[in-house]
Write a protein that holds these residues in place. Structure first.
Motif: not given
Length: 237
Positions: A155-184
């Motif tokens: 699997c390719t983690l869409v937040t893999a390159e984030a500067d923080d180990t546990y980055p804060e994200v906005q849902l519109d940013e997630v949408s722009a990353l267009a993940p195939d799957v959101i694993a909750v």
């Protein structure tokens, strides 16, 4: 064999790391206490991972206390060391670290370590977003055990390159990353159906699936079987 069993039964261990507690019990170690997050109701608990009861731990007179670089606080480690207790501190951030730790704990309790190998699986080939918190929404970067496990699954983690180990994200940013799957995951945050609707509305083209948070974030003895279970959960998508 009898000698090894004697060592295991005589060494008194307090574990402040849920993953290590589970692994030690699997290995037959004498764990005399753990944290309330370790989900071992047959054992006494000595507080949480971030706020352990130092006096209670000292009173148990353990031979060794198990901690982890990320799970526990440096000040608690310092207090336990000052009290004269021996510490074992893990630092698990990759799948390889997790498999090696099983051997390290086996050696610690007097056993003969055996190599642990991650089962090979067919690469899933999906991009994935993993929320771990809400208010704010947070995820994981590539510098985490969970990311390493997902990478092994293909699997390719869409937040893999984030500067923080546990980055804060906005849902519109997630949408722009267009993940195939959101694993909750089922933990560390308890996402309900309303939260899943938020995620679905923000990323309507992503498939949303619930996964076992312990399989994704707990490491050690469960790691090999967790790989298989997560692959079974994600591969059909």
């Amino acid at each position: 064999m009898a000698e090894r069993q004697t060592v295991r039964s005589l060494m008194r261990i307090v574990s402040l790391v849920p993953s290590s507690t589970e692994t030690l019990i699997h290995l037959g170690a004498n764990v005399v206490a753990c944290t309330r997050f370790c989900e071992q109701p047959h054992l006494g608990n000595v507080g949480g991972t971030k706020n352990p009861d130092i006096n209670a731990i000292v009173a148990l007179a353990p031979d060794i206390v198990i901690l982890d670089q990320e799970e526990n606080r440096q000040e608690d480690a310092a207090a336990l060391k000052e009290a004269g207790l021996e510490l074992f501190v893990s630092d698990v951030v990759t799948l390889a670290d997790a498999l090696e730790l099983i051997q390290d704990l086996e050696t610690l309790i007097g056993g003969t370590p055996t190599p642990n190998v991650a089962p090979e699986v067919t690469p899933i080939g999906l991009s994935i977003f993993v929320p771990i918190w809400r208010r704010p929404w947070m995820s994981i970067s590539g510098r985490t055990y969970g990311a390493s496990l997902l990478n092994h699954l293909g699997c390719t983690l869409v937040t893999a390159e984030a500067d923080d180990t546990y980055p804060e994200v906005q849902l519109d940013e997630v949408s722009a990353l267009a993940p195939d799957v959101i694993a909750v995951p089922s933990e560390p945050y308890e996402f309900n159906d309303t939260h899943l609707v938020e995620l679905r509305n923000s990323s309507p083209d992503s498939t949303i699936v619930r996964v076992d948070g312990q399989d994704l974030f707990w490491w050690g003895s469960r790691t090999p079987s967790a790989i298989t279970r997560l692959h079974d959960a994600l591969n059909p998508l």
